[in-house]
Design a protein around this motif. Structure first.
Motif, PDB file in Angstrom:
ATOM      1  N   LEU A   1     -44.329 -11.185 -32.939  1.00 44.48           N
ATOM      2  CA  LEU A   1     -43.020 -11.114 -33.579  1.00 44.48           C
ATOM      3  C   LEU A   1     -41.934 -10.949 -32.523  1.00 44.48           C
TER       4      LEU A   1
ATOM      5  N   ASP B   1     -37.755 -10.305 -32.090  1.00 40.45           N
ATOM      6  CA  ASP B   1     -36.540  -9.864 -32.780  1.00 40.45           C
ATOM      7  C   ASP B   1     -35.314 -10.628 -32.290  1.00 40.45           C
TER       8      ASP B   1
ATOM      9  N   TYR C   1     -32.448 -12.380 -37.579  1.00 35.74           N
ATOM     10  CA  TYR C   1     -33.744 -12.768 -38.133  1.00 35.74           C
ATOM     11  C   TYR C   1     -34.858 -12.290 -37.209  1.00 35.74           C
ATOM     12  N   VAL C   2     -36.085 -12.342 -37.731  1.00 37.91           N
ATOM     13  CA  VAL C   2     -37.285 -12.105 -36.930  1.00 37.91           C
ATOM     14  C   VAL C   2     -38.025 -13.433 -36.854  1.00 37.91           C
TER      15      VAL C   2
ATOM     16  N   LEU D   1     -41.457 -15.152 -36.453  1.00 41.45           N
ATOM     17  CA  LEU D   1     -42.905 -15.016 -36.488  1.00 41.45           C
ATOM     18  C   LEU D   1     -43.410 -16.092 -35.523  1.00 41.45           C
TER      19      LEU D   1
ATOM     20  N   GLU E   1     -43.140  -9.959 -42.619  1.00 36.13           N
ATOM     21  CA  GLU E   1     -42.008  -9.929 -43.538  1.00 36.13           C
ATOM     22  C   GLU E   1     -41.509  -8.496 -43.742  1.00 36.13           C
TER      23      GLU E   1
ATOM     24  N   ALA F   1     -39.582  -7.350 -40.703  1.00 35.08           N
ATOM     25  CA  ALA F   1     -38.212  -7.875 -40.689  1.00 35.08           C
ATOM     26  C   ALA F   1     -37.311  -7.063 -41.619  1.00 35.08           C
TER      27      ALA F   1
ATOM     28  N   ILE G   1     -36.755 -14.340 -42.147  1.00 35.33           N
ATOM     29  CA  ILE G   1     -37.833 -14.497 -41.173  1.00 35.33           C
ATOM     30  C   ILE G   1     -37.996 -15.991 -40.935  1.00 35.33           C
TER      31      ILE G   1
ATOM     32  N   ARG H   1     -38.033 -21.141 -42.676  1.00 32.46           N
ATOM     33  CA  ARG H   1     -37.406 -19.831 -42.850  1.00 32.46           C
ATOM     34  C   ARG H   1     -37.657 -19.353 -44.273  1.00 32.46           C
TER      35      ARG H   1
END
Length: 150
Positions: A67, A69, A73-74, A76, A99, A102, A110, A147
């Motif tokens: 993950l 940052d 958003y994050v 994946l 999820e 996030a 995400i 997304r």
């Protein structure tokens, strides 16, 4: 068999993480004509940065999650499950963990990407509510971007 909770990886896990990535992605080498990006990632660096999570089955790492940052958003960046453990809900648990991660960080989205030739992954992401929003070639890989609003 018992699945263990998802936990942050340590540098002691690096060899098993690389093994998990290699085993999980080797089936795509023929399709792509080269190793998929997750087989080439620098896991020691990702682990040191706190970006890698693992899940174990009877003490063996069978799934990994990377993950990253960003401000809103994050990403994946990678989710992989050793093929012999697929179909047991491990991948879905890892994605759900991402999820929740996030949401805990206060972002409302995400994102992820996969190779256009990894059609199995595309199908899974669509079933989990991810929406394709872009497709482009990066680093020699044809990628489709997804997304999901959280």
């Amino acid at each position: 068999m018992d699945i263990e909770k998802i936990r942050k990886a340590s540098l002691f896990d690096e060899k098993e993480i690389l093994n998990c990535a290699n085993i999980s992605y080797e089936m795509y080498i023929g399709r792509l004509g080269k190793k998929p990006q997750p087989m080439l990632d620098n896991y020691a660096s990702l682990i040191a940065a706190g970006n890698v999570y693992v899940t174990e089955w009877n003490g063996q790492i069978v799934g990994i999650l990377v993950l990253l940052d960003f401000e809103d958003y994050v990403l994946l960046d990678n989710v992989a499950v050793i093929p012999s453990y697929q179909g047991k809900g491990i991948g879905k648990s890892l994605i759900k963990y991402a999820e929740n991660y996030a949401v805990e960080r206060g972002v409302k989205e995400i994102r992820l990407y996969t190779n256009v030739k990894m059609v199995e992954n595309i199908s899974i992401y669509k079933k989990l509510g991810y929406i394709a929003y872009d497709q482009r070639c990066e680093n020699g890989y044809d990628r489709i971007y997804f997304r999901k609003a959280l």
